[in-house]
Write a protein that holds these residues in place. Structure first.
Motif, PDB file in Angstrom:
ATOM      1  N   GLU A  27       0.807  -1.208   0.000  1.00  0.00           N
ATOM      2  CA  GLU A  27       0.000   0.000   0.000  1.00  0.00           C
ATOM      3  C   GLU A  27       0.845   1.266   0.000  1.00  0.00           C
ATOM      4  O   GLU A  27       0.397   2.298  -0.484  1.00  0.00           O
ATOM      5  CB  GLU A  27      -0.932   0.007   1.212  1.00  0.00           C
ATOM      6  N   LEU A  28       2.084   1.164   0.549  1.00  0.00           N
ATOM      7  CA  LEU A  28       2.923   2.367   0.583  1.00  0.00           C
ATOM      8  C   LEU A  28       3.176   2.897  -0.811  1.00  0.00           C
ATOM      9  O   LEU A  28       3.237   4.100  -1.041  1.00  0.00           O
ATOM     10  CB  LEU A  28       4.260   2.047   1.259  1.00  0.00           C
ATOM     11  N   GLN A  70       1.216   2.429  -3.449  1.00  0.00           N
ATOM     12  CA  GLN A  70      -0.024   3.013  -3.939  1.00  0.00           C
ATOM     13  C   GLN A  70      -0.226   4.385  -3.316  1.00  0.00           C
ATOM     14  O   GLN A  70      -0.631   5.341  -3.987  1.00  0.00           O
ATOM     15  CB  GLN A  70      -1.199   2.114  -3.570  1.00  0.00           C
ATOM     16  N   ALA A  71       0.076   4.468  -2.014  1.00  0.00           N
ATOM     17  CA  ALA A  71      -0.085   5.742  -1.322  1.00  0.00           C
ATOM     18  C   ALA A  71       0.790   6.797  -1.982  1.00  0.00           C
ATOM     19  O   ALA A  71       0.360   7.928  -2.212  1.00  0.00           O
ATOM     20  CB  ALA A  71       0.270   5.593   0.148  1.00  0.00           C
ATOM     21  N   ALA A  72       2.027   6.411  -2.315  1.00  0.00           N
ATOM     22  CA  ALA A  72       2.932   7.362  -2.950  1.00  0.00           C
ATOM     23  C   ALA A  72       2.367   7.808  -4.291  1.00  0.00           C
ATOM     24  O   ALA A  72       2.427   8.978  -4.643  1.00  0.00           O
ATOM     25  CB  ALA A  72       4.307   6.730  -3.130  1.00  0.00           C
ATOM     26  N   LYS A  73       1.797   6.860  -5.031  1.00  0.00           N
ATOM     27  CA  LYS A  73       1.214   7.228  -6.323  1.00  0.00           C
ATOM     28  C   LYS A  73       0.054   8.192  -6.121  1.00  0.00           C
ATOM     29  O   LYS A  73      -0.114   9.148  -6.877  1.00  0.00           O
ATOM     30  CB  LYS A  73       0.732   5.987  -7.061  1.00  0.00           C
ATOM     31  N   ASP A  90      -0.199  10.200  -3.744  1.00  0.00           N
ATOM     32  CA  ASP A  90       0.379  11.460  -3.302  1.00  0.00           C
ATOM     33  C   ASP A  90       1.051  12.204  -4.449  1.00  0.00           C
ATOM     34  O   ASP A  90       1.650  13.253  -4.245  1.00  0.00           O
ATOM     35  CB  ASP A  90       1.397  11.228  -2.186  1.00  0.00           C
ATOM     36  N   ALA A 109       3.297  10.677  -6.893  1.00  0.00           N
ATOM     37  CA  ALA A 109       4.612  10.211  -7.307  1.00  0.00           C
ATOM     38  C   ALA A 109       4.533   9.453  -8.627  1.00  0.00           C
ATOM     39  O   ALA A 109       3.559   8.753  -8.893  1.00  0.00           O
ATOM     40  CB  ALA A 109       5.209   9.298  -6.233  1.00  0.00           C
ATOM     41  N   THR A 110       5.580   9.583  -9.441  1.00  0.00           N
ATOM     42  CA  THR A 110       5.713   8.730 -10.617  1.00  0.00           C
ATOM     43  C   THR A 110       6.207   7.373 -10.118  1.00  0.00           C
ATOM     44  O   THR A 110       6.693   7.279  -8.983  1.00  0.00           O
ATOM     45  CB  THR A 110       6.752   9.300 -11.591  1.00  0.00           C
ATOM     46  N   PRO A 111       6.123   6.320 -10.953  1.00  0.00           N
ATOM     47  CA  PRO A 111       6.648   5.035 -10.489  1.00  0.00           C
ATOM     48  C   PRO A 111       8.091   5.141 -10.005  1.00  0.00           C
ATOM     49  O   PRO A 111       8.474   4.523  -9.014  1.00  0.00           O
ATOM     50  CB  PRO A 111       6.524   4.137 -11.720  1.00  0.00           C
ATOM     51  N   GLN A 124       9.616   7.824  -8.763  1.00  0.00           N
ATOM     52  CA  GLN A 124       9.652   8.517  -7.459  1.00  0.00           C
ATOM     53  C   GLN A 124       9.170   7.596  -6.351  1.00  0.00           C
ATOM     54  O   GLN A 124       9.704   7.603  -5.246  1.00  0.00           O
ATOM     55  CB  GLN A 124       8.781   9.766  -7.514  1.00  0.00           C
ATOM     56  N   GLN A 155      11.910   7.335  -3.521  1.00  0.00           N
ATOM     57  CA  GLN A 155      11.686   8.061  -2.277  1.00  0.00           C
ATOM     58  C   GLN A 155      11.002   7.232  -1.203  1.00  0.00           C
ATOM     59  O   GLN A 155      11.073   7.565  -0.028  1.00  0.00           O
ATOM     60  CB  GLN A 155      10.848   9.312  -2.557  1.00  0.00           C
ATOM     61  N   VAL A 156      10.311   6.183  -1.587  1.00  0.00           N
ATOM     62  CA  VAL A 156       9.606   5.392  -0.576  1.00  0.00           C
ATOM     63  C   VAL A 156      10.215   4.012  -0.417  1.00  0.00           C
ATOM     64  O   VAL A 156      10.567   3.585   0.678  1.00  0.00           O
ATOM     65  CB  VAL A 156       8.105   5.274  -0.937  1.00  0.00           C
ATOM     66  N   PRO A 191      14.535   3.785   0.494  1.00  0.00           N
ATOM     67  CA  PRO A 191      14.976   3.959   1.887  1.00  0.00           C
ATOM     68  C   PRO A 191      14.568   2.789   2.785  1.00  0.00           C
ATOM     69  O   PRO A 191      15.309   2.406   3.683  1.00  0.00           O
ATOM     70  CB  PRO A 191      14.261   5.241   2.340  1.00  0.00           C
ATOM     71  N   LEU A 192      13.404   2.214   2.493  1.00  0.00           N
ATOM     72  CA  LEU A 192      12.962   1.082   3.313  1.00  0.00           C
ATOM     73  C   LEU A 192      13.751  -0.174   2.968  1.00  0.00           C
ATOM     74  O   LEU A 192      13.890  -1.079   3.784  1.00  0.00           O
ATOM     75  CB  LEU A 192      11.470   0.822   3.083  1.00  0.00           C
TER      76      LEU A 192
END
Lengths: 391, 306, 276
Positions: free
Chosen positions: C165-166, C168-171, C173, C175-177, C179, C183-184, C187-188
């Motif tokens: 879901e993170l 999807q959440a970024a999208k 928010d 974000a491009t694929p 990004q 960015q998400v 780092p994880l």
């Protein structure tokens, strides 16, 4: 701010149809609830609006523009996920500011907007924390903050309260409701909880097997359910269903013969089978009634009493009467996980005043008005009665 | 108009997002896939071509296509068969010992009440240590005159120069180095056995022994099979240990060592490549056998049973 | 209370047994490296005459220092490239839906099981033709190849642990694929990448077959290969002391990794193989 139009939107996975010809006009600023048992396609509809799933057929328009092929980022819609989907490596402030950062805003503007959103949600003291250091309710609010911070055209919420405990859920319900009213942003909210649906939405869309069953205000759905499924879904405890027979002089039921109310279809010469529906709250304890209103009385032995303080709920076991079976109701019991527990014999649930002396194992006389009775076609499940909206 | 409508629909069904996803996937996978194919796919084909030639770098003028005669030469060569059986023996015995020892070690690491972190750290040392380094340690330990272990043997014996003791020491070195890896894989399998299940079994009256054989082991089956497959294929490639310990003396060489000697020592590319191809085929056969017999699914693919 | 103490004593004994199993062979090499040449033949586990001569000797040996530099340089470069390419592929496998995904997994599995010796003759020929023989790239390329399956499997299982879901959440928010990845997810994925990098480096550090087959001088010969070419300064002098000292030096980085990243190495080694 936007108006969202779904025009015969269909979603197919191979040969299975998840959503069939879904048409809905969501007005600007409206709070729409999609509700239905699991597998009814409500989340699929939400994901299609979001752009996270493709639309197989039909058209999705936001502010009159077709957006089927647009990537989520180009739709300017914010979404709140069931799991909140907070970025664990970012602080609360970074989480809320992420959409703004992606939009290319400068740092000062981001800080200001984040500050504002945090104040609105009471998150100011937590801005430097990581999501792991927050409670469930706080995380939920961060997710909301991330959604509202960029003033999107619409909010999509996918069961945002289902991970909270009961008390917090009620509290957040009012928070969401107030926030939506203040911002006036079009909102589509998915839930399987009919209480949430009734309390939050301007209008509710009830879905089953990918098909819209009924769209209306909470009161409309409660007062005039279009079919057996909607009638059984809305209301808690759920509506009682009993077998009946519609004749010229009334409806013959296990509770006695009910005279024809104004809402009922005129009986035909040929008696026909019907399913009778009465809400538990339509009953009253006969002993507590001051004046004898015209109506139907039923006396039976109380099986179980649940005393809730403000009210009592009594259950009758109707013994020899066979419980109503219908495919339209099965989907509901499947969702509640009670399909195997369905009693062989019919049950009657009544909701009584707290002063009632109903006691387990004792006979009890209850009253109901024939006007509160619903009739359904046993095959199609369609409502046969025509009710006037109360109030 | 009506004839063109469905086509337009079909095109639209795969939205921008999906196409973008596929394109991204392609670009992300391309470098890894290209490298793996270029560095293994092309060379193995090239090895097949070399194996069909008489090609000795010491006599480059005699290079010629000879069909399958290299294969005939290798497959009738007693040295090849000796190396082959030595490799098989080393593989089977060391993997069997590793499985038992690894299981004990896994249980110890998983269940120990004290020093769990310390023991898990220690066990990584043999895994991490350079094989050649460990092999030198074993070699000097068993060399008469310098070794502390050689002293325990009857005087005059030189185990590294005799076939059976030599192979035994090779197995010892192999087992010491790779048992921890086996144990770690098995420990991950142990972690998949729910504690409640073992409690339920003991409530049902199972002894510790019965719990292990009837609950733990069956649930660990996938982990055990994957560990066995990995280790079997790895053991079959054994090279470093033998190179250092015996250098293949007294018929203790493996197929890898024999192929190396022909290639780099003998510079006989034809014969060496033939052996390379034969080793590749054997490894492929072992993998197919494992996957057919036990239905191991590849790690990383979907639909893996747990 | 008594049974508890009994159990602890039993486990202590088991732990001790494991410690002996692991440490004795290692300590033996350490002991050997400190033995004075005159006592080399005494067969004693503990040196009778301690000396640092062996260490001084190998650091005076330009072949060995060159070998160490080669090992470190080649290992780091190969690890870096394998991690970058491996992460890209692992992300695609774990997250994206595309045709050919299963083929890629199958190919990586095939490479993981590939007998390295089968590549020695063709690589020997090809690298000589391309001028890569006895150079850093000549070793880096096969190392990357054989490290890639390891990185792809380990990383894709790490990446799978990150909640879907993170992304999807970024999208949502905006974000491009790319990004969403950078960015998400990246780092994880960092801890998993560090773990995988350690495993990859250990793999490169350990290699011997390619190191002796694809080199002919100290230009690219890595430390393990250099050690195997140690000879005494005279025909009669045993190079054992130098070999032992070099062996200890080569082992030190491994010990450091193990001490600092124990938990990660364990999770990395097991994640790819069992969880899938």
């Amino acid at each position: 701010m936007a108006e969202i139009v779904l025009d015969k939107v269909t979603k197919r996975y191979g040969d299975t149809v998840a959503v069939a010809e879904f048409s809905l006009h969501i007005a600007d600023g409206e709070f729409i609830i999609l509700v239905g048992p699991s597998g009814s396609g409500k989340s699929t509809v939400l994901n299609m609006i979001a752009g996270l799933e493709d639309i197989t057929e039909g058209e999705l328009r936001i502010d009159g523009e077709r957006v089927n092929e647009r990537a989520p980022r180009d739709r300017d819609i914010a979404m709140i996920f069931q799991s909140y989907a907070l970025y664990p490596h970012m602080t609360v402030a970074q989480n809320i500011g992420f959409p703004l950062k992606l939009a290319g805003l400068d740092k000062a503007a981001i800080a200001e907007k984040v500050e504002h959103a945090a104040r609105l949600l009471g998150l100011t003291p937590y801005l430097d924390r990581k999501p792991a250091q927050l409670s469930g309710g706080q995380r939920q609010r961060v997710a909301m903050g991330r959604a509202i911070v960029r003033s999107p055209k619409a909010f999509l919420m996918d069961e945002p309260l289902s991970n909270l405990d009961a008390k917090l859920r009620v509290q957040m319900r009012t928070t969401i409701s107030r926030l939506q009213k203040d911002l006036g942003t079009t909102t589509v909210y998915v839930t399987h909880d009919q209480v949430e649906a009734m309390t939050l939405g301007d209008r509710i869309v009830i879905m089953r097997d990918g098909v819209i069953q009924q769209v209306g205000t909470p009161q409309e759905l409660y007062d005039r359910p279009r079919n057996l499924f909607v009638a059984g879904f809305i209301g808690s405890p759920p509506m009682n269903f009993l077998p009946g027979e519609l004749t010229v002089d009334g409806v013959r039921t296990p509770l006695g013969t009910i005279p024809l109310g104004s809402q009922m279809p005129r009986g035909t010469v040929e008696p026909r089978r019907v399913i009778l529906g009465i809400r538990p709250e339509a009953f009253e304890d006969a002993e507590l009634m001051r004046d004898r209103e015209p109506g139907v009385f039923y006396t039976g032995t109380v099986d179980i009493v649940e005393s809730l303080g403000a009210e009592k709920i009594a259950f009758f076991d109707l013994g020899a009467v066979e419980a109503v079976r219908s495919e339209h109701l099965e989907a509901l019991s499947r969702d509640r996980g009670t399909q195997d527990m369905a009693a062989e014999s019919a049950q009657l649930t009544v909701r009584l005043d707290a002063k009632s002396k109903a006691a387990e194992g004792r006979p009890l006389k209850v009253w109901f008005s024939p006007e509160s009775v619903y009739l359904f076609d046993p095959d199609s499940g369609a409502t046969l009665t025509e009710h006037v909206v109360a109030g | 108009m009506s004839t063109r409508a469905p086509a337009r629909h079909a095109r639209r069904r795969i939205s921008e997002e999906k196409t973008a996803q596929r394109r991204l996937a392609l670009w992300l996978c391309a470098p890894a896939a290209l490298i793996m194919l270029l560095v293994t796919g092309w060379p193995i084909l090239y090895a097949v071509l070399l194996s069909l030639q008489r090609y000795d770098l010491r006599f480059p003028d005699e290079r010629a296509w000879v069909g399958l005669s290299n294969y005939a030469a290798v497959l009738t060569d007693p040295f090849w068969w000796n190396a082959f059986w030595v490799t098989v023996v080393i593989t089977v015995i060391s993997v069997a010992i590793e499985l038992v020892l690894g299981m004990l070690l896994a249980l110890a690491m998983y269940r120990t009440l004290i020093g769990r972190g310390v023991i898990r750290t220690l066990v990584l040392i043999p895994y991490g240590i350079v094989t050649v380094v460990a092999a030198y340690g074993w070699r000097y330990a068993w060399t008469p005159g310098t070794g502390w272990l050689a002293g325990a043997l009857p005087p005059g014996s030189a185990p590294l120069t005799e076939k059976i003791p030599g192979v035994a020491i090779i197995i010892l070195a192999e087992v010491w180095k790779t048992t921890p890896f086996m144990a770690l894989l098995l420990m991950a399998g142990l972690a998949l056995v729910p504690d409640d299940l073992l409690k339920a079994a003991s409530m049902d009256g199972a002894t510790a022994w019965q719990r292990f054989w009837q609950v733990t082991l069956p649930l660990m089956r996938p982990a055990i099979l994957v560990a066995l497959l990995f280790r079997t294929l790895d053991a079959f490639r054994i090279f470093d240990n033998i190179y250092v310990l015996t250098g293949g003396a007294a018929d203790t060489g493996s197929v890898s060592l024999l192929a190396y000697r022909n290639l780099i020592g003998g510079l006989n590319l034809g014969i060496g490549s033939t052996m390379s191809v034969l080793i590749f085929l054997t490894v492929a056969a072992i993998s197919v056998l494992f996957i057919r017999a036990f239905g191991i699914s590849a790690p990383g693919t979907q639909g893996e049973r747990r | 209370m008594r049974t508890d103490r009994g159990a602890r004593a039993r486990w202590l004994a088991v732990d001790l047994l494991v410690a002996l199993y692991v440490l004795i062979p290692v300590l033996w090499i350490v002991s050997l490296s400190f033995k004075h040449p005159s006592t080399f033949g005494d067969g004693s586990f503990i040196p009778r005459r301690w000396t640092l001569e062996n260490y001084a000797g190998i650091f005076d040996n330009p072949d060995f220092t060159r070998g160490l530099i080669n090992s470190i340089g080649i290992g780091l470069i190969a690890t870096l490239i394998a991690i970058v390419f491996g992460t890209m592929a692992a992300y695609a496998i774990a997250r994206l839906d595309f045709p050919g995904k299963n083929t890629l997994v199958a190919v990586s599995l095939l490479v993981a099981m590939f007998p390295q010796i089968s590549l020695v003759s063709p690589l020997f020929q090809i690298e000589r033709a391309l001028g890569l023989f006895d150079t850093w790239p000549g070793l880096i390329i096969p190392y990357i190849t054989f490290a890639l399956p390891l990185t792809i499997f380990t990383l894709s299982s790490f990446l799978r642990e990150i909640p879907w879901e993170l992304e999807q959440a970024a999208k949502m928010d905006g974000a491009t694929p790319f990004q969403a990845f950078w960015q998400v997810i990246a780092p994880l994925a960092m801890p998993g990448m560090v773990t995988t990098a350690i495993l990859t480096f250990i793999f490169c550090w350990n290699d011997f077959l390619f190191a002796i087959s694809l080199t002919s001088s100290n230009r690219a010969r890595t430390a393990p290969a250099t050690i195997s070419f140690f000879t005494g300064s005279t025909q009669f002098e045993d190079p054992a002391g130098s070999i032992a000292a070099a062996a200890v030096i080569v082992t030190i980085p491994i010990i450091i990794f193990v001490l600092f990243f124990q938990r990660r190495i364990v999770s990395g080694l097991t994640s790819g193989a069992v969880k899938g």
